[in-house]
Design a protein around this motif. Structure first.
Motif, PDB file in Angstrom:
ATOM      1  N   UNK A 192       7.969 -13.369  65.824  1.00 39.56           N
ATOM      2  CA  UNK A 192       8.019 -12.312  66.842  1.00 39.56           C
ATOM      3  C   UNK A 192       6.915 -12.505  67.872  1.00 39.56           C
ATOM      4  N   UNK A 193       5.952 -13.389  67.529  1.00 45.02           N
ATOM      5  CA  UNK A 193       4.774 -13.661  68.361  1.00 45.02           C
ATOM      6  C   UNK A 193       3.920 -12.402  68.521  1.00 45.02           C
ATOM      7  N   UNK A 194       3.908 -11.593  67.449  1.00 38.50           N
ATOM      8  CA  UNK A 194       3.086 -10.375  67.449  1.00 38.50           C
ATOM      9  C   UNK A 194       2.487 -10.173  66.064  1.00 38.50           C
ATOM     10  N   UNK A 225     -13.112 -14.872  57.164  1.00 34.14           N
ATOM     11  CA  UNK A 225     -12.417 -14.106  56.123  1.00 34.14           C
ATOM     12  C   UNK A 225     -11.802 -12.841  56.699  1.00 34.14           C
ATOM     13  N   UNK A 226     -12.548 -12.166  57.566  1.00 32.73           N
ATOM     14  CA  UNK A 226     -12.005 -10.970  58.219  1.00 32.73           C
ATOM     15  C   UNK A 226     -10.840 -11.334  59.139  1.00 32.73           C
ATOM     16  N   UNK A 227     -10.946 -12.497  59.777  1.00 33.11           N
ATOM     17  CA  UNK A 227      -9.853 -12.938  60.649  1.00 33.11           C
ATOM     18  C   UNK A 227      -8.587 -13.189  59.843  1.00 33.11           C
ATOM     19  N   UNK A 228      -8.728 -13.741  58.640  1.00 34.59           N
ATOM     20  CA  UNK A 228      -7.552 -13.989  57.811  1.00 34.59           C
ATOM     21  C   UNK A 228      -6.942 -12.682  57.311  1.00 34.59           C
ATOM     22  N   UNK A 229      -7.784 -11.693  57.033  1.00 30.30           N
ATOM     23  CA  UNK A 229      -7.254 -10.371  56.677  1.00 30.30           C
ATOM     24  C   UNK A 229      -6.463  -9.770  57.832  1.00 30.30           C
ATOM     25  N   UNK A 230      -7.009  -9.895  59.035  1.00 35.51           N
ATOM     26  CA  UNK A 230      -6.303  -9.392  60.213  1.00 35.51           C
ATOM     27  C   UNK A 230      -5.002 -10.153  60.423  1.00 35.51           C
ATOM     28  N   UNK A 231      -5.052 -11.457  60.187  1.00 37.48           N
ATOM     29  CA  UNK A 231      -3.858 -12.292  60.329  1.00 37.48           C
ATOM     30  C   UNK A 231      -2.769 -11.867  59.348  1.00 37.48           C
ATOM     31  N   UNK A 232      -3.164 -11.608  58.100  1.00 38.03           N
ATOM     32  CA  UNK A 232      -2.209 -11.165  57.078  1.00 38.03           C
ATOM     33  C   UNK A 232      -1.533  -9.845  57.441  1.00 38.03           C
ATOM     34  N   UNK A 233      -2.244  -9.027  58.180  1.00 39.44           N
ATOM     35  CA  UNK A 233      -1.707  -7.706  58.548  1.00 39.44           C
ATOM     36  C   UNK A 233      -0.727  -7.770  59.709  1.00 39.44           C
ATOM     37  N   UNK A 234      -0.595  -8.946  60.336  1.00 42.51           N
ATOM     38  CA  UNK A 234       0.323  -9.069  61.469  1.00 42.51           C
ATOM     39  C   UNK A 234       1.751  -9.302  60.988  1.00 42.51           C
ATOM     40  N   UNK A 235       2.693  -9.004  61.842  1.00 40.19           N
ATOM     41  CA  UNK A 235       4.104  -9.210  61.513  1.00 40.19           C
ATOM     42  C   UNK A 235       4.396 -10.681  61.254  1.00 40.19           C
ATOM     43  N   UNK A 236       3.837 -11.551  62.106  1.00 42.22           N
ATOM     44  CA  UNK A 236       4.100 -12.978  61.922  1.00 42.22           C
ATOM     45  C   UNK A 236       3.393 -13.541  60.703  1.00 42.22           C
TER      46      UNK A 236
END
Length: 326
Positions: A324-326, A296-307
């Protein structure tokens, strides 16, 4: 992820050097250095061939006369090729294949006699372990493409890869017991390939699924132990059923099917794939509650990325995402 790669890279003796030819990457002979290389009047054989095109790096084990044995030099060459520019956005997936009818016969037994010191033997096994761990910690998916026999540490290499495809004629074995050297290190990867390629369970899994998974896991462990205790080979189809492989295809389709998977991976965001791979391996060590907490924390971090935001926006707008691969 970069820190993990850096720690493993510390074990390698410097980065490999490459010859650039357009968009293709070729390893030079200098990238495969051995301890005794400077004393040899003839150039050392290039033990791995490394090419990269359109984000796909192909590493070919290139010592068919010695059944692609994982000698110390071969392991270090493979390590260098995997580590080279590991954090580059141009690298999206790695394929490991082999020249000749044997994918790899495992360690070079001539290096394991008492003619070599115990320190040398320790270096062989340590380097091998570093290579296998590097595959899991690497930010991009690593695919094994097997068209032949993979035994002992060669079987370990296949089991260590994130995805493994094999031709129907391929066979797999851990025959060390037959020569008095039990395949203890290959057993590590063999046992752990089960949840990676077939299923994963946690201690709080619902009862029906837990019972089924436990039964399946017990059966697969029994097969792994049979391989280890008898040294007898199993077919590609048996390896598929028991979790060592992801897919088995006709020999003439092996290249095509491997490239389909590699190209599909390349179509996704590198940073998202890297985050997902790291999370997948971390959650395997958790119980069900811990796994969901971590994911769940990983998905939150994923949502915060540009991609992460680009992908969602593109889906809503019914267009292809521009990563952007970032």
């Amino acid at each position: 992820m970069a820190a993990a790669i850096g720690q493993l890279a510390a074990g390698a003796r410097g980065p490999s050097r490459f010859l650039r030819c357009g968009r293709v990457l070729l390893t030079s002979g200098d990238c495969n250095r051995g301890a005794a290389g400077a004393r040899q009047p003839q150039p050392e054989q290039q033990l791995t061939i490394c090419r990269q095109l359109d984000g796909i790096r192909t590493i070919i084990l290139n010592n068919p006369k010695k059944r692609n044995a994982l000698s110390l030099r071969m392991l270090k060459s493979l390590q260098n090729d995997i580590l080279h520019e590991a954090e580059s956005k141009d690298l999206r997936v790695i394929i490991i294949s082999a020249e000749g009818p044997v994918f790899s016969s495992g360690h070079d037994l001539k290096e394991l006699t008492d003619e070599q010191s115990q320190d040398y033997h320790a270096e062989v096994f340590q380097t091998c372990a570093e290579v296998m761990m590097l595959i899991q910690k690497h930010p991009v998916p690593i695919i094994a493409k097997v068209n032949g026999l993979a035994t002992a540490a060669g079987c370990q290499l296949v089991a260590s890869c994130d995805i493994a495809l094999a031709s129907e004629k391929s066979h797999f074995a851990t025959p060390g017991v037959n020569i008095g050297l039990f395949c203890s290190t290959p057993a590590v990867a063999l046992g752990r390939s089960v949840p990676k390629k077939v299923f994963s369970t946690g201690s709080s899994v619902p009862r029906k699924r837990s019972a089924l998974s436990s039964l399946k896991q017990a059966q697969i462990i029994e097969v792994a132990l049979e391989m280890l205790f008898t040294g007898e080979p199993i077919t590609a189809q048996e390896a598929l059923r028991h979790g060592l492989l992801s897919r088995v295809v006709p020999e003439e389709k092996l290249e095509e099917e491997t490239m389909k998977i590699a190209q599909k991976i390349c179509s996704s965001s590198r940073s998202v794939v890297a985050m997902g791979k790291a999370t997948f391996y971390r959650q395997l060590t958790q119980d069900l509650k811990g796994a969901y907490h971590l994911a769940s924390h990983a998905m939150l971090d994923n949502l915060a990325t540009q991609d992460g935001q680009e992908g969602i926006t593109a889906f809503i707008q019914k267009r292809k995402p521009v990563w952007s691969h970032s």
